[in-house]
Design a protein around this motif. Structure first.
Motif, mmCIF file in Angstrom:
data_model
loop_
_atom_site.group_PDB
_atom_site.id
_atom_site.type_symbol
_atom_site.label_atom_id
_atom_site.label_comp_id
_atom_site.label_asym_id
_atom_site.label_seq_id
_atom_site.Cartn_x
_atom_site.Cartn_y
_atom_site.Cartn_z
ATOM 1 N N UNK A 87 0.748 -1.151 -0.239
ATOM 2 C CA UNK A 87 -0.071 0.183 0.043
ATOM 3 C C UNK A 87 1.085 0.939 -0.058
ATOM 4 N N UNK A 88 0.567 1.763 -0.737
ATOM 5 C CA UNK A 88 1.642 3.205 -0.957
ATOM 6 C C UNK A 88 0.483 3.728 -0.287
ATOM 7 N N UNK A 89 0.813 4.945 0.455
ATOM 8 C CA UNK A 89 0.739 6.122 1.374
ATOM 9 C C UNK A 89 1.329 7.534 0.923
ATOM 10 N N UNK A 90 0.816 8.493 0.282
ATOM 11 C CA UNK A 90 2.371 9.359 0.205
ATOM 12 C C UNK A 90 1.902 10.455 1.631
ATOM 13 N N UNK A 91 3.141 10.670 2.180
ATOM 14 C CA UNK A 91 3.599 11.222 2.827
ATOM 15 C C UNK A 91 4.497 13.232 2.862
ATOM 16 N N UNK A 92 4.186 13.395 3.735
ATOM 17 C CA UNK A 92 4.657 14.654 4.068
ATOM 18 C C UNK A 92 3.507 16.040 3.705
ATOM 19 N N UNK A 93 2.814 15.506 2.780
ATOM 20 C CA UNK A 93 1.125 16.056 2.580
ATOM 21 C C UNK A 93 1.290 16.832 4.016
ATOM 22 N N UNK A 124 -1.842 -1.530 -4.151
ATOM 23 C CA UNK A 124 -2.859 -0.102 -4.174
ATOM 24 C C UNK A 124 -2.177 1.319 -3.073
ATOM 25 N N UNK A 125 -2.687 2.447 -3.985
ATOM 26 C CA UNK A 125 -2.511 3.354 -3.209
ATOM 27 C C UNK A 125 -2.986 3.910 -2.525
ATOM 28 N N UNK A 126 -3.222 4.736 -1.097
ATOM 29 C CA UNK A 126 -4.301 5.238 -0.804
ATOM 30 C C UNK A 126 -3.793 6.710 -0.702
ATOM 31 N N UNK A 127 -5.144 7.457 -1.078
ATOM 32 C CA UNK A 127 -4.693 8.698 -1.900
ATOM 33 C C UNK A 127 -5.983 9.398 -1.545
ATOM 34 N N UNK A 128 -6.426 8.910 -0.440
ATOM 35 C CA UNK A 128 -7.662 9.771 0.505
ATOM 36 C C UNK A 128 -6.704 10.875 1.473
ATOM 37 N N UNK A 129 -7.236 11.916 1.256
ATOM 38 C CA UNK A 129 -6.966 13.261 1.858
ATOM 39 C C UNK A 129 -8.026 13.969 2.424
#
Length: 134
Positions: A87-93, A124-129
């Protein structure tokens, strides 16, 4: 009613206990004689009672897997079993991040997701904001 049983035992390291993971029961001809389950011997054409076996593995194995790979923090399944391996979770936003930097980060994550998927990884990318990592 069986002739003999063999088992597979698993060790649960968190509790130091063992658990029966699977069984195989050789029933012999006990039940085939009771229920008259016959086959015809291809060489002699003689009617004979069948030999039977019984196995128990599926739900026990799943239970053992959950006990071994789970704790109070959740369940982490082995990659061969997990429906999603990464699972890819963008960090640092942050709220002060520019739209351009945010878009660049999300695009980089999506590129990693694409690369992994093309390599056969279930990703799976988790791009929930409305959620933040951690």
């Amino acid at each position: 009613g069986g002739d003999f049983t063999t088992t597979v035992e698993a060790f649960i390291s968190a509790s130091g206990r063992g658990i029966q993971g699977a069984t195989s029961h050789h029933l012999g001809q006990n039940f085939s004689k009771m229920f008259e389950i016959l086959y015809e011997d291809p060489e002699t054409q003689e009617k004979k009672f069948v030999f039977q076996n019984s196995w128990g593995i599926t739900t026990r194995t799943i239970g053992v897997m959950i006990m071994v790979h789970g704790d109070n923090q959740g369940l982490v399944l082995p990659p061969h079993v997990a429906c999603v391996q990464v699972v890819i979770v963008p960090c640092g936003i942050t709220a002060s991040m520019s739209d351009a930097d945010r878009s660049a980060l999300l695009e980089a994550c999506k590129e990693y997701e694409k690369t992994l998927a093309e390599a056969g990884i279930r990703v799976k990318g988790d791009y929930r904001d409305n959620y933040s990592p951690g």
